[in-house]
Structure formats: structure tokens, C-alpha cells
Motif scaffolding. Structure first.
Motif, PDB file in Angstrom:
ATOM      1  N   THR A   1     -34.840  32.172  41.970  1.00 53.22           N
ATOM      2  CA  THR A   1     -35.403  33.170  42.941  1.00 53.22           C
ATOM      3  C   THR A   1     -36.959  33.461  42.396  1.00 53.22           C
ATOM      4  O   THR A   1     -37.691  33.411  43.598  1.00 53.22           O
ATOM      5  CB  THR A   1     -34.346  34.505  42.666  1.00 53.22           C
ATOM      6  OG1 THR A   1     -33.163  34.077  42.834  1.00 53.22           O
ATOM      7  CG2 THR A   1     -34.726  35.468  43.590  1.00 53.22           C
ATOM      8  N   PRO A   2     -37.153  33.324  41.290  1.00 48.59           N
ATOM      9  CA  PRO A   2     -38.620  33.597  41.011  1.00 48.59           C
ATOM     10  C   PRO A   2     -39.389  32.533  41.266  1.00 48.59           C
ATOM     11  O   PRO A   2     -40.494  32.533  41.761  1.00 48.59           O
ATOM     12  CB  PRO A   2     -38.738  33.958  39.545  1.00 48.59           C
ATOM     13  CG  PRO A   2     -37.408  33.356  38.977  1.00 48.59           C
ATOM     14  CD  PRO A   2     -36.320  33.379  40.110  1.00 48.59           C
ATOM     15  N   ALA A   3     -38.880  31.212  41.152  1.00 54.20           N
ATOM     16  CA  ALA A   3     -39.670  29.885  41.816  1.00 54.20           C
ATOM     17  C   ALA A   3     -39.933  30.180  43.368  1.00 54.20           C
ATOM     18  O   ALA A   3     -41.091  29.828  43.501  1.00 54.20           O
ATOM     19  CB  ALA A   3     -38.734  28.745  41.475  1.00 54.20           C
ATOM     20  N   ILE A   4     -38.968  30.457  44.032  1.00 58.83           N
ATOM     21  CA  ILE A   4     -39.238  30.610  45.292  1.00 58.83           C
ATOM     22  C   ILE A   4     -40.425  31.658  45.662  1.00 58.83           C
ATOM     23  O   ILE A   4     -41.352  31.530  46.355  1.00 58.83           O
ATOM     24  CB  ILE A   4     -38.050  30.680  46.265  1.00 58.83           C
ATOM     25  CG1 ILE A   4     -37.052  29.677  46.050  1.00 58.83           C
ATOM     26  CG2 ILE A   4     -38.310  31.300  47.695  1.00 58.83           C
ATOM     27  CD1 ILE A   4     -37.245  28.504  46.678  1.00 58.83           C
ATOM     28  N   MET A   5     -40.182  32.773  44.961  1.00 55.09           N
ATOM     29  CA  MET A   5     -40.892  34.026  45.425  1.00 55.09           C
ATOM     30  C   MET A   5     -42.376  33.809  44.941  1.00 55.09           C
ATOM     31  O   MET A   5     -43.230  34.151  45.511  1.00 55.09           O
ATOM     32  CB  MET A   5     -40.447  35.373  44.995  1.00 55.09           C
ATOM     33  CG  MET A   5     -39.009  35.591  45.605  1.00 55.09           C
ATOM     34  SD  MET A   5     -39.103  35.494  47.340  1.00 55.09           S
ATOM     35  CE  MET A   5     -40.387  36.753  47.801  1.00 55.09           C
ATOM     36  N   ASN A   6     -42.614  32.996  43.883  1.00 52.41           N
ATOM     37  CA  ASN A   6     -43.923  32.930  43.113  1.00 52.41           C
ATOM     38  C   ASN A   6     -44.614  31.856  44.130  1.00 52.41           C
ATOM     39  O   ASN A   6     -45.761  31.737  44.369  1.00 52.41           O
ATOM     40  CB  ASN A   6     -43.658  32.222  41.642  1.00 52.41           C
ATOM     41  CG  ASN A   6     -43.753  33.242  40.772  1.00 52.41           C
ATOM     42  OD1 ASN A   6     -44.045  34.492  40.948  1.00 52.41           O
ATOM     43  ND2 ASN A   6     -43.079  33.077  39.625  1.00 52.41           N
ATOM     44  N   GLY A   7     -43.922  30.973  44.574  1.00 51.98           N
ATOM     45  CA  GLY A   7     -44.375  29.849  45.667  1.00 51.98           C
ATOM     46  C   GLY A   7     -45.036  30.494  46.731  1.00 51.98           C
ATOM     47  O   GLY A   7     -45.930  30.218  47.363  1.00 51.98           O
ATOM     48  N   ILE A   8     -44.101  31.390  47.267  1.00 52.64           N
ATOM     49  CA  ILE A   8     -44.640  32.340  48.475  1.00 52.64           C
ATOM     50  C   ILE A   8     -45.721  33.159  48.440  1.00 52.64           C
ATOM     51  O   ILE A   8     -46.823  33.003  49.161  1.00 52.64           O
ATOM     52  CB  ILE A   8     -43.544  33.291  49.026  1.00 52.64           C
ATOM     53  CG1 ILE A   8     -42.230  32.183  49.623  1.00 52.64           C
ATOM     54  CG2 ILE A   8     -44.021  33.922  50.016  1.00 52.64           C
ATOM     55  CD1 ILE A   8     -40.966  33.031  50.114  1.00 52.64           C
ATOM     56  N   VAL A   9     -45.771  33.968  47.268  1.00 54.64           N
ATOM     57  CA  VAL A   9     -47.121  34.428  46.877  1.00 54.64           C
ATOM     58  C   VAL A   9     -48.301  33.828  46.670  1.00 54.64           C
ATOM     59  O   VAL A   9     -49.253  33.889  47.077  1.00 54.64           O
ATOM     60  CB  VAL A   9     -46.870  35.346  45.784  1.00 54.64           C
ATOM     61  CG1 VAL A   9     -48.105  36.051  45.134  1.00 54.64           C
ATOM     62  CG2 VAL A   9     -45.710  36.430  46.038  1.00 54.64           C
TER      63      VAL A   9
END
Lengths: 788, 284, 158
Positions: free
Chosen positions: A749-757
Motif C-alpha cells: 500500500t505505501p509503495a503504491i501511494m508513495n509512487g503516486i505522490v
């Protein structure tokens, strides 16, 4: 050289699963397949209101309907209307509302049970629900956590006088330490509510059968042993008259780590009516009545020196309990409490959690239970801190993580991580990902103002698995231990039974546990049967959740198998007329050293133990051994997950282009199963980031109460994953294993969201809410642009 | 869950179906492939007295190439429509939109006529029928009548098909040589379109000579983007297509839901129209 | 009640059914063919997928009365007894299942997919399985299983 066992035959091999033959041929024994003669089917009248007084309830209309046997509201059920228990009173002053199986005078969430009808077929039962007469007086619903704890809020439970369930504190000293920091970054992260949505809807059958007074209960659960105890405690059915069987169970993810009101009702009504009672939920019921997960507001603050060295961390959590407390509802956020510092060294950590009641479905464990939330918060804020400091986010992590030579390491949260090698896993992940190449592409897309921007998301996570040392659980006020049991029996025919207390529902224990036993007994995997999930055949166990089955249960299998060989050796020595020390044990055969012609296979030893015609003095007949193991500590899997995210800045649509993960789960018993667990976990974490979210309107009406509105990703929504592993064996268990069931869901989950940001940070964005729907992303970009 | 009890009549002909509808009264319900109706019945959101099953009426099944037009029986499955050679060559946008409907299992049972007559505001085929000026043949007690697409879609789940009528076929004028594309924009593969744009264009000398554009889920009925169609004439570049597509939101008053508020839907209408047209025109 | 005649996995049944009976409930409760399972009530999950006259259908979205005269194949009929259909073999070989609840539907959809497109790309496999939800595997090994099944079926032909 005493024991030469060819462990290579089984341990560590990607052996194909024993379970698959029946699952692939439709010969599976799901609970809903069970159809006993004389069964009555239960249907449930559920509240359509989030909060209401039941002003009138008359079930008699249902009794007049065809094929109806009985109908009950709380009044008719009387003393049999047992309450659902919570086994984790996290503080002495925790507020615990009564949670009767059938609501007594007030309903507290949409889906709350009001009445039941029992008919000789399921269709008649559902039809009869409509003949019941019920009136509600709607009350104001409390949905938002912050409103719920503000003064003057409507109360979810009037008699409790508050919507605060508990306030829990850990640590201290951050406010002092923060004075040494050069940079402080604060964020509010929202870990949205999720629904487990295992594929097999819940189903329960209870029947008076077997020996006199015995009730047998088949149920789609992860925890047959715990359930037996709790059903006995709350219903008054003597524990020794209750047998609980979890037959084939179609997924759980924590959602079947529960004692549900429907299970209590079915058990009580089978006893009262003296005949089999069955209930299978519809998916629409599942979405409102199976417990939910996550739902936390995370206010987090991180302090660092200007060179990136971390100083401290402060977390203020609000955790939504929902309308009632279920089995470990209040404890879930505390499982995350220890993991906010993640893999990083720091000098101060303050944690506070406020548990809050609302008129929503109760929350409880969902894949990772507390740890996905904490990992999300720390990994997201590490990226924010890196941005604030102008540092490469991986560099900031590298600067602060525990180095491999520093293990064992006691973290600021008080846990001692036994082993790990973050450098190694990260190096491998960066290589598989082409990190530098993607950074170059990212820069060129930024420079050219490409409509589609690229971001790289990093998650260097760890988690605590192998729940858990019983003393630790006791210190946390959890009302049970964390041990696990195994009995190994060699039958007179030479076949082996491995009787485990774990309870699989997709994890492949029948295969993996056979591999562990095979590696010690030298008996082929095919000749070993793993017996599980039936309190009649496998009486001792603490079941399957918290990535504990291998790390704890595996130890018990190893110990019991070794004890069995020890006993067999004594018998074999007697038969072969030598001393036990003179025997080698090779591939299931005892051989006299220097004279391998003189030998006795384990099966022959078992037959001798069965006939007992010629046993040495003092040795009891039968060949079995058992072990009950309490783990000495948790285990700490870790890994580095990297996501390449494309964001269409014109529409807000996000695409996961590439996903690489390198996990260190310690020693692997079956790498094929490990990889499968990682895939599924990663997919579930991605689903939280991009697709799933259960929300309520202000009246407490669920907005995602079926699978057409609660979007689970299907195959076109996900890419193939690139996975690899490193191995630093755990030192807290003799197999060196760590656990893998939750790792992917915690990390991704954080990998995906960090990538988006990361993809849109240059546009002024520093957070995106989950799930990152196209509109959410587009609106976030618009707001950032407007803010400039 | 289990539907409320109903009577069932399997119609063997259009006349048979009409008679069953008449006999069943106002709570009678026609069923095409049943892929929208059965979930509704399972959730007990609807309780018809009688379900008249049209899935086995031979005369409303099949695809006929009638020279200038392709006539598709209302009971033809999505699977048959999207794989039909004539549809693929002369009505590419219909084939594309149909292939984006739901999933293979549902496309095996669900029918074009059922989907059009159901007229879900989020559905993918209504904007195609509208943009292509399809003609609907409807049978009733007094015989058959034809209705233009512009008059067919009357509101959410509301069409020109009366309660005592049945949709027999839909005729699409052939667009040989036209480029076509259906741009579906959704949150996940299983989700409905947040906005979908059907575009079909005729090119002459590298320029758009004629265009037909239909949008879904930007209102209660599918929307014909006439202003865009006019503005596109002569366009030969992305910039010109984008400029023309700014008119895609003209006159729209879409609703807000969890997937899109009004502002975002209008924005998507413009952006996706440009993308759909560009792909239909082969301009990048 | 209406009379229907259906052939399921090679056996022909004559039964009386209520019109509202869904095909999946007919299979499970009237015929005891419990290999086919129910996972949702909105036609999303595809766990109930069977072949009706050789094409994939969600048996929760079809009435039993509509199956009158049809030939139905369920997961229990794709191979005899202890035999393995290539798709079943491939799912085992590639670890394309964990809890196994979506598996009957996944296998039936995969068979239909490969019937129509014997040599699909990864994207075509993913699109072809759009109507089947799995919560355990993340689809990675399901895709590999279908690719492997395509190889096995191609090999069986030559």
C-alpha cells in the motif's frame, strides 16, 4: 554422524500442493455443502437503520408462513440470546458495550440482527422474513470519528455515556527530544475502511449428533479451537460437548478470525430445537455483517536533523471500533503500535490511540491487522521527510535503517528484531526494478511536461509475525496464549498423521506441514496426512492468523517429529539388539552403524509399538509424540517493495506499470507457496491503495454494500509481479522461518501511494487519499495547482 | 439471495411475448438475456408477477446485412454482435463498445436489445446507437413501428418501448470506411463507465469530413455531442480535435456520484471526446 | 413448478422447479452438484461459472427453467474421476489457486477462453477472466496457469 536425514527431499522444495486435487475437481467440502437430514435453515432480519429504537417487533407473522418451524426476536430468545465476546480489554477502564446476538431494543448499525426465522428450506425462511412486523424509531447516527468524540455528540450506546472506547499511551519523551530536531514534518493520513471480502461467504451448520449431548458445529472459520472455547463460554454449552469443525474454508484474511453472532445463534438454536440448523450468508449480508478492517485517522509527526538523521516520532491515532467490540477489535490498533518506527533507529517515540464507537459495522483484524496501518504511516512520512529535506527517499531510509551488523536490535518501541538484512533485500530490489533507469525516465517526463508522469514508490517494511509469546500477550491484556501444538502419530500401517492446531484456509498447510515432518521422519510427503481444523481430531490449537502458523506451528511439528524419532529409536534398538546410539536414521529407516543390512523402517517400528509384543521395558505401546511450543519471541519478516506508477495528469487515472518486491521471510519450507502468498498480499495492498474503500453517508448507510459497489480488482486491473527473496534465518525459532501471510499486504500500500505522490509532487502534491480513484487524483492535482 | 416468487413464460415468438405481457398486466416483466434483471430480482429490488423470457425467440435473433444497413435482432447476444464480421468491418465502434460490456460470461447471455431497452444511463451501447442514428423497430398489439435513436432514449431506464411492447430489432446505417473508437473510462475493469465516448469519423484527405459522437453517463440518457461533430469538420491535428472537443460539455447537466462530481464529469467529457476522436481518426 | 430436462455432466435429469430457482441453486440443492459455488449476489464474482451448451455462463444469473433442454458442464464434469483436464493440471502445476473457492469458476472461464482463443496473450487472458474474482492469488499464477494450459492443450493436439 548419527542422524543422516535427506531433508533435501522435502524441505525448501516447491512441491505441488496436496490440497489441489479436491479443490480443482469440485470435490471440496465447503460448509454450505453440508446438508444433514432434518436441517432447518435460518434467515436473519437485519436493521436497515444505523441507529434506531425497535418500537415494535412481532415475529408471529413468520410462523404462519409455509414451512416455517420457529421465529425469534430478542424477547422470544430470552436467555439464549448470548452476547458476542471481546477477549482483548486493552485497558482497565475500557468501555465495552453489550453486544447481544439479537439486538434487544436498539439497533446500532445497518445489518444489526433483529430477528431470525427458521424453516425447512432456505427459500421459505427468506420469504418468511417479509411476514415479520417491525417498527423502528430512527435515531441520529454517529458516523464520523471526530464528531463522535467531540462534546455533545450523540451517543452510540446511551448507557455508556461516551463514544470513547479507550485511550492508550506508549512511550514519552518526544516533546523534549524534538527540540534537537532541525526539521519536523506532520501529516494526517487516512487509512480507510476495508471489507475482507473473502470469496467464500460465511456459513454455519450446528447439529446435535455424535455422542449424547454433543453439538457438532461446522463453520467457515479460521479459529475452530478458539471458537469452541468461546461458544462454550457464552452459550453455556459444556465445552466437552462441543465439537467445532472448520471444513474447507474459502479464504479469511482475518475476516474469519471471529466469533460471530450468527455462529452463536446457530449453536443455540440447534440445541433448543434439537435438530440441525444451517445459515449461509448472502454477499450483501457479508458486506454489512462481517467485520471490517482498518478505518483509522493517523496524525503523525516525524523529527529529524538536517542531515536526515531521525530524532523521533509521534503518532496520534483515532481508531474506529464500529458499533460494538468483537473478538480483538480494540487490540488491532495496538498490534500496529509497536511497528510505527518500522526499520528505523530513533531516540523518541510517543504513541496515543483513541478507540471510538460509531454506528458502523464493527472493525477487527484484516490482513496485517494494525501493521499495514503503521507501515503505511511510517513509509509515507519517510517520503515526505525526504522531500522536505531534499534527499533521495531511499538514501534517507538507508541512513536511518538498522544495519545488518546491528542485529539483534531493540527498537524505540521496545521490540527486539532478531535478524534482517535491509541492505541486501534493497540492493536486489533496485537491480530488478532498474531504479536508475526509471529515475532517468521520470526526469525526462517531468522536463518535457508529459501528460503522463512517472513516480517511484518505495516501501522498506518490516512486520512482527508469529503471534506470539504467551507472556507478551498476557502483558498486553490479551486473554489467551500464543502457543501451538502438534501430535505426530505413526499408524500401524506406516502411514503418518501430523495433527496440528493450525487451521488453514488457503495457505497450503497440508502440503507444507507434510514437508516439515517428512524432512525429519524421512517418510515421503504422500504418506503423511495433516489433520487439522477439527476439535475432535485435533484437540489442541491456537489456529491461524497473524502469520503465525509456520513460525509457531512449524516449531511444534519439528519438535513432535523429533520426539517421535527418539521414541522409535529406543524401540528399534530393542528389535535390532543394539543400543540406541548405535543406530543411524536414514530416510525413514533405522540402520545399525557399520551394518546397514540390519535395519528397521519406521513403519515396522510402529507395528511393533502397536502389537506391543516385544517392547523394551518401560516403553509404552503406540508410536506417537506431541509438542506444545510457546514461541520465545516474534519473528520479523522484512522486504523492499518498489512500484512504478504512471499518473495521467489530465484524467487522474493511475496505472501500476511495474512492481518489484524482494522479501526476507527467513527459511522457506515451500517457495512456491511463499511466492503465492506474496502475490496475493501485494494484490490486496494494491487494492487498498487504488480500488477499495467502504464508506457511509451521514445517516450511516453503507455506500458499498455489494461487490458491484465495493470494487475488488479483477485480473485486468493488476500486472504480473516481479518477486524475489533473500534469507536471514530467524533466530527465534529452530526452523529459522518468519511468516509470510501478511507481508505483501503490509508492504504494497505505501509503495503504491508513495509512487503516486512521487509522480505528481512537482505539481505541488504531498498526499493523495486512498483509494486513489481518478477523481481523487485529479482533484488533488487541481487543488495543488490552485494553491500555487 | 433468492428472488420473490414469480410466474415464468418462455415466449416462442414476438406475438407470444406480447400476449404474455398483456395477460400479465402491469407487473409483467420482459427478460432479454436476464443479465441486468436477475441481479435486481436476487436483491429483491423488483418483484414482477410474471417474467416473460424472450431469450428463445428465433425471429429476434441474428444479424442481417441489408446493403445500406445492418439489422441486429434485439435478442442477439453481445458475444455474437462483437464477433460478427459485418459489424466489425462496418460498425467498428459498436463492436468496440460491445466488447467492453461486462465480462465474457455476461456477454454470452446478455443481448444488445436488452441492454438498449434497459437504458441504464451508464451503459456502453446506447451512445453508439444514438451517434449512429440507429433505428429501433418496436412491436406492439397493433403491429410494428420504428423509432429514431434520438427519440428512443427518454430517461434513466426509460425508452420509447411501451409497457405492452417489445423491441424487435435495431438497424444501424453502415459506415464503411469510417474510423471508429469507443473510449471507456472506468475505475476498475468490473466497474461501469464513469464516462464513455463513442466516436466515428469519415476522413477525406487527412481531414475529418464527418463525425458522430455519443457520450454515456453524462446525464440520464446518452448524449449526442452535435456541437463537437460540427466543430470537428476539417480538423486534421490533435490541437484542432481538442479544441472542437471542448464543446463536448455544452448543454450537459450531469449528476454527481462517488466516481465523479459535476465538474470532473464535464472535464472528462471533453478530454475523453478528444481522445476517442483522435483514435477513431488515426491522428496522434 | 415447471418441468425441465437438463443434462449435467453427462447425466440427464427430469425435475420440477420453481421458476425463480437460479441455475446455481438447482445444481447445488436439487442435483447435489456442489462443486459449483455461490460467491456473490450481483453477478460480479464468477465463482458459479459453468458451461451451458459449451459457453461460459454465470449460473447465478440464469434461471433453472431457462436451462431446459440444455447441456451443462460443471467443474465436476470437465474430467472423469481421477483424470485431469489440462486446465486443471496447469492450475496445480502453476499454483493458480490457494483457498480454491474461486477455482471452479476460474477453471470454467479458462476453458471457455481457451476454446475461443487457443493461444492468448497475457492481456487477453486477463481480459478473458475479467468476470471472475480471486482474493488469494493476485491473479499472477492464474495467468501463468492459463498460459501453461494453452501449451498443454496445443501439445495434446500435435
Amino acid at each position: 554422524m548419527t542422524d543422516v536425514v535427506d531433508t533435501g527431499t522435502a524441505l525448501g522444495r516447491p512441491i505441488k500442493r496436496k490440497e489441489d486435487a479436491r479443490l480443482l475437481h469440485g470435490q471440496t467440502n465447503w460448509t454450505d455443502n453440508i446438508q444433514l437430514p432434518g436441517t432447518v435453515h435460518m434467515a436473519i432480519l437485519r436493521s436497515p437503520f444505523a441507529h434506531a429504537k425497535i418500537t415494535h417487533l412481532d415475529v408471529s407473522g413468520a410462523l404462519a408462513m409455509p414451512n416455517v418451524v420457529a421465529a425469534f426476536g430478542a424477547a422470544e430468545l430470552g436467555d439464549l440470546n448470548s452476547s458476542v465476546p471481546c477477549v482483548w480489554p486493552v485497558t482497565d477502564d475500557m468501555v465495552a458495550p453489550d453486544f447481544p446476538a439479537l439486538a434487544k431494543d436498539t439497533v446500532h448499525h445497518v445489518g444489526d440482527c433483529v430477528a431470525v426465522v427458521l424453516a425447512t428450506d432456505a427459500v421459505s425462511a427468506v420469504d418468511a422474513l417479509e411476514a415479520m412486523s417491525v417498527d423502528y424509531e430512527p435515531l441520529q447516527a454517529v458516523v464520523n470519528m471526530e464528531s463522535a468524540i467531540s462534546p455533545g455528540s450523540t451517543l452510540v450506546h446511551e448507557d455508556k455515556g461516551t463514544n470513547t472506547c479507550y485511550v492508550y499511551n506508549l512511550g514519552g519523551g518526544y516533546d523534549e527530544k524534538v527540540k534537537e530536531a532541525d526539521v519536523v514534518v506532520k501529516r494526517r493520513f487516512i487509512n480507510q475502511r476495508l471489507i475482507p471480502a473473502f470469496m467464500e461467504p460465511r456459513s454455519v451448520v450446528a447439529a446435535p449428533m455424535g455422542m449424547s449431548d454433543e453439538i457438532t458445529m461446522w463453520t467457515s472459520t479460521q479459529i475452530p479451537h478458539i471458537l469452541r472455547l468461546l461458544i462454550a463460554l457464552v452459550t453455556g454449552i459444556p465445552e466437552n460437548n462441543l465439537r467445532v469443525i472448520a471444513p474447507d474454508v474459502g479464504g479469511g484474511f482475518g475476516g474469519k478470525l471471529q466469533i460471530y453472532r450468527e455462529e452463536i445463534l446457530v449453536a443455540q438454536l440447534a440445541r433448543k430445537l434439537g435438530r440441525p440448523v444451517k445459515w449461509t450468508e448472502t454477499r450483501s449480508e457479508d458486506m454489512v455483517a462481517t467485520h471490517h478492517g482498518r478505518d483509522q485517522i493517523q496524525d503523525i509527526e516525524i523529527a529529524a536533523k538536517s542531515d536526515g538523521t531521525l530524532v523521533g516520532l509521534k503518532v496520534d491515532l483515532k481508531a474506529n471500533m464500529g458499533a460494538y467490540l468483537q473478538i480483538i477489535t480494540p487490540g488491532v490498533p495496538l498490534l500496529g503500535m509497536f511497528m510505527y518506527p518500522g526499520i528505523y533507529k530513533m531516540d523518541a517515540y510517543d504513541f496515543q490511540c483513541t478507540g471510538v464507537f460509531t454506528n458502523t459495522t464493527p472493525t477487527d483484524a484484516y490482513r496485517g491487522a494494525g501493521r499495514p496501518e503503521s507501515t503505511y504511516a511510517i513509509e509515507r512520512i519517510m517520503d515526505e521527510l525526504a522531500a522536505e529535506l531534499g534527499m533521495e527517499p531511499m538514501e534517507l531510509r538507508r541512513k536511518n535503517w538498522i544495519k545488518h551488523e546491528e542485529f539483534p536490535y531493540t527498537t524505540i518501541a521496545g521490540l527486539t528484531y532478531d535478524t534482517g538484512n535491509y541492505e541486501l533485500a534493497t540492493a536486489r530490489a533496485l537491480e530488478l526494478f532498474d531504479y536508475e533507469g526509471l529515475r532517468t525516465e521520470q526526469k525526462s517526463r517531468r522536463d518535457s511536461g508529459d501528460r503522463v508522469q512517472l513516480g517511484i514508490g518505495i516501501s522498506t517494511f518490516t512486520e512482527m509475525c508469529g503471534l506470539a509469546p504467551s507472556r507478551t500477550l498476557g502483558a498486553l491484556k490479551y486473554v489467551a496464549g500464543g502457543w501451538e501444538h502438534c501430535t505426530v502419530r505413526v499408524l500401524p500401517t506406516g502411514k503418518v498423521e501430523v495433527i496440528t492446531g493450525t487451521s488453514p484456509h488457503g495457505q497450503g498447510h497440508e502440503t507444507a506441514w507434510s514437508q516439515i515432518a517428512s524432512s525429519i521422519l524421512g517418510i515421503p510427503v504422500e504418506d503423511i496426512e495433516v489433520v487439522h481444523s477439527d476439535t475432535g481430531r485435533a484437540p489442541y490449537g491456537m489456529d491461524t492468523y497473524g502469520s503465525r502458523s509456520l513460525a509457531v506451528g512449524g516449531q511444534a511439528i519439528k519438535a513432535a517429529s523429533e520426539r517421535l524419532v527418539d521414541k522409535a529409536r529406543v524401540i528399534a534398538a530393542h528389535q535390532l539388539e543394539c543400543s540406541p546410539e548405535d543406530l543411524d536414521y536414514v530416510n525413514g529407516v533405522f540402520q545399525v552403524k557399520g551394518d546397514p543390512e540390519k535395519a528397521q523402517p519406521l513403519g515396522a517400528v510402529a507395528f511393533e509399538a502397536f502389537t506391543a509384543h516385544n517392547l523394551p521395558d518401560g516403553v509404552e505401546p503406540t508410536l506417537s509424540a506431541e509438542a506444545t511450543i510457546d514461541p520465545q519471541d516474534f519473528s520479523y519478516p522484512h522486504g523492499t517493495h518498489l512500484a512504478a506508477m504512471e499518473v495521467d495528469t489530465e484524467t487522474g487515472k493511475v496505472t501500476l506499470r511495474k512492481y518489484v518486491c524482494v522479501d526476507d521471510v527467513g527459511v522457506q519450507v515451500n517457495p512456491m507457496i511463499v511466492e503465492g502468498q506474496v502475490h496475493g498480499g501485494v494484490a490486496q495492498g494494491i487494492a487498498q491503495a487504488l480500488y477499495e474503500g467502504a464508506s457511509y453517508d451521514e445517516d450511516g448507510q453503507p455506500q458499498n454494500a455489494n461487490l458491484s459497489t465495493y470494487l475488488i480488482p479483477s485480473a485486468p486491473d493488476l500486472p504480473s509481479f516481479i518477486t524475489d527473496t533473500t534469507c536471514t534465518p530467524s533466530t527465534t525459532n529452530p526452523l529459522g522461518t518468519k511468516g509470510v501471510g501478511e507481508a505483501g499486504a503490509i508492504a504494497s500500500t505505501p509503495a503504491i501511494m508513495n509512487g503516486i505522490v512521487d509522480a505528481i509532487r512537482h505539481l505541488g502534491v504531498n498526499d493523495v487519499l486512498m483509494p486513489a480513484t481518478p477523481m481523487t487524483v485529479w482533484k488533488t492535482i487541481q487543488a495543488a495547482k490552485g494553491g500555487k | 439471495m433468492i428472488p420473490v416468487a414469480f410466474d415464468y413464460k418462455k415466449a416462442s415468438s414476438v406475438q407470444d411475448a406480447l400476449a404474455a405481457l398483456a395477460a400479465g398486466g402491469e407487473d409483467a416483466k420482459l427478460m432479454g438475456g436476464g443479465q441486468s434483471l436477475l441481479p435486481v430480482l436476487r436483491l429483491r429490488l423488483n418483484a414482477p408477477s410474471v417474467v416473460v423470457d424472450c431469450s428463445s425467440i428465433p425471429e429476434i435473433k441474428g444479424i442481417k446485412d441489408e446493403g445500406g444497413k445492418i439489422v441486429i435482432g434485439a435478442g442477439t447476444t453481445h458475444h455474437a454482435v462483437m464477433n460478427d464480421p459485418a459489424v466489425k468491418s462496418s460498425l467498428k465502434v459498436l463492436a468496440d463498445a460491445t466488447a467492453s460490456v461486462a465480462d465474457p460470461q455476461i456477454r454470452h447471455r446478455g443481448t444488445l436489445g436488452g441492454a438498449l431497452a434497459h437504458s441504464d444511463p451508464r451503459a456502453d451501447q446506447p451512445p453508439v446507437a444514438l451517434a449512429l442514428d440507429a433505428e429501433f423497430t418496436i412491436a406492439g398489439a397493433t403491429g410494428q413501428r420504428t423509432v429514431a435513436a434520438a427519440d428512443f432514449f427518454q430517461g434513466p431506464f426509460e425508452t420509447a418501448v411501451g409497457p405492452d411492447e417489445i423491441l424487435v430489432s435495431v438497424a444501424f446505417p453502415k459506415l464503411d470506411g469510417w474510423g471508429g473508437h469507443y473510449e471507456k473510462f472506468n475505475r476498475a475493469a468490473q466497474a461501469w463507465s464513469i464516462v464513455g465516448v463513442a466516436a466515428t469519423v469519415r476522413m477525406e484527405g487527412g481531414k475529418i469530413a464527418e463525425a458522430r459522437i455519443g457520450l454515456t453517463n453524462v446525464g440520464g440518457t446518452p448524449h449526442r455531442a452535435s456541437a463537437v461533430e460540427q466543430a470537428l469538420v476539417g480538423a486534421s491535428s490533435i490541437a484542432e480535435i481538442e479544441a472542437a472537443s471542448m464543446h463536448a460539455s455544452d448543454g450537459l447537466s450531469p449528476f454527481a456520484d462517488e466516481d465523479a462530481d459535476v465538474e470532473y464529469r464535464l472535464h472528462l467529457a471533453r478530454v475523453l471526446t478528444a481522445r476517442s476522436v483522435a483514435k477513431a481518426a488515426g491522428i496522434s | 413448478m415447471q418441468h425441465i430436462k437438463v443434462t449435467v455432466d453427462g447425466t440427464t435429469y427430469h425435475k420440477e422447479v420453481e421458476p425463480r430457482t437460479l441455475l446455481v441453486h438447482f445444481l447445488r440443492e436439487d442435483l447435489g452438484r456442489v462443486g459449483t459455488v455461490v460467491g456473490c449476489d450481483t453477478s460480479n464474482c464468477g465463482a458459479c461459472t459453468v458451461l451451458v451448451d459449451a459457453v461460459s455462463v454465470k449460473s447465478c444469473s440464469m434461471l433453472a427453467v431457462q436451462a431446459d433442454g440444455s447441456e451443462i458442464t460443471t467443474i465436476q464434469g470437465v474430467s472423469d474421476g481421477n483424470d485431469w483436464h489440462p486446465v486443471q493440471s496447469a492450475f496445480k502445476e502453476c499454483h493458480g489457486l490457494q483457498c480454491g473457492y474461486c477455482t471452479p469458476g476460474m477453471v470454467m472461464s479458462s476453458i471457455d477462453l481457451l476454446n475461443e482463443n487457443p493461444n492468448p496473450t497475457e492481456a487477453e487472458i486477463r481480459e478473458g477472466l475479467e468476470g471472475n474474482l480471486c482474493r488469494c492469488t493476485g491473479y499472477h499464477n492464474i495467468v501463468k496457469s492459463v498460459q501453461r494450459a494453452a501449451e498443454l492443450m496445443e501439445g495434446a493436439k500435435s
